[in-house]
Design an enzyme around this catalytic site. Sequence first.
Site, PDB file in Angstrom:
ATOM      1  N   ASP A  67       0.853  -1.188   0.000  1.00  0.00           N
ATOM      2  CA  ASP A  67       0.000   0.000   0.000  1.00  0.00           C
ATOM      3  C   ASP A  67       0.887   1.236   0.000  1.00  0.00           C
ATOM      4  O   ASP A  67       2.106   1.143   0.153  1.00  0.00           O
ATOM      5  CB  ASP A  67      -0.983   0.026   1.184  1.00  0.00           C
ATOM      6  CG  ASP A  67      -0.298   0.012   2.552  1.00  0.00           C
ATOM      7  OD1 ASP A  67       0.877   0.399   2.655  1.00  0.00           O
ATOM      8  OD2 ASP A  67      -0.953  -0.384   3.533  1.00  0.00           O
ATOM      9  N   ASP A 129      -9.309  -2.047  13.718  1.00  0.00           N
ATOM     10  CA  ASP A 129     -10.613  -2.082  13.060  1.00  0.00           C
ATOM     11  C   ASP A 129     -10.740  -3.271  12.114  1.00  0.00           C
ATOM     12  O   ASP A 129     -11.737  -3.405  11.407  1.00  0.00           O
ATOM     13  CB  ASP A 129     -10.868  -0.790  12.291  1.00  0.00           C
ATOM     14  CG  ASP A 129      -9.796  -0.520  11.232  1.00  0.00           C
ATOM     15  OD1 ASP A 129      -8.813  -1.294  11.143  1.00  0.00           O
ATOM     16  OD2 ASP A 129      -9.934   0.475  10.495  1.00  0.00           O
ATOM     17  N   HIS A 131      -8.579  -3.931   9.572  1.00  0.00           N
ATOM     18  CA  HIS A 131      -8.031  -3.710   8.231  1.00  0.00           C
ATOM     19  C   HIS A 131      -6.723  -4.470   8.044  1.00  0.00           C
ATOM     20  O   HIS A 131      -6.014  -4.768   9.000  1.00  0.00           O
ATOM     21  CB  HIS A 131      -7.858  -2.219   7.946  1.00  0.00           C
ATOM     22  CG  HIS A 131      -6.618  -1.596   8.509  1.00  0.00           C
ATOM     23  ND1 HIS A 131      -6.598  -0.892   9.687  1.00  0.00           N
ATOM     24  CD2 HIS A 131      -5.332  -1.577   8.046  1.00  0.00           C
ATOM     25  CE1 HIS A 131      -5.368  -0.451   9.926  1.00  0.00           C
ATOM     26  NE2 HIS A 131      -4.586  -0.864   8.938  1.00  0.00           N
TER      27      HIS A 131
END
Length: 236
Positions: A67, A129, A131
């Site tokens: 990413d 969360d 991810h």
Amino acid sequence: MKLLVTENYETLSQLTADIILMKWAENRRVNLALTAGSSPKRAYEILSTRLKTVAFDQSLAHFYNFDEITLKDQDYGLTMQALHEELHQPLGIKEENIDVLDAENYQTFDRKIAEDGGLDLVLMGIGSDGHFCGNMPEFTSFDYGVYRVPIEPEDALYKLIDESSPHTPGKEMVTFGPQTVLAAKELVLIANGEKKAAIIKQALEGPITEDIPASVLRLHPNLTVILDKAAASQLA
């Protein structure tokens, strides 16, 4: 899924380094997408030490950032800056062995990976969360390959970067989507500390849902999850 629960973070780091080294020792080109951040930090220190004492052909290892968050007026984004500092420079990785995903090439990056022979290993952490890579619950889809997410000043991600980085966030994030990650030959997910225990339980024992993006990793036929006792403390 193979679940390994270690006594502590040091043992977790040793196992993680061993897995990377085993890939490197196959005496062929290996394509690696390895995470930045606090969880793998000790593993990379171990890896750096071992590479100084064991003869590995470093030219065979190629590295892909999974990413990237752009930064204004910077040659590299947030992820590549971290990977250079934590991984590439300590291991002595040459520039020609680093394949950079960015906002300019993300639309063709799935094809590039395929042309390079596919990813041999993706090493990931997990966010509180749920991810993984840049796949956040609020915008990811299990159908995505590599994709782009615009970032606005009012976004939580923009504010987080702005507060934690000396640089001003740019306009976008690009990330390997679930389909890109699931196409890799081997996946390793690592987590340590009690703060990750609740999300680990949801990701590994709850429903497979886009609300907890990392839950989709359980569909991979060659997934290894390495946890210390604290991160595994809520598992059944």
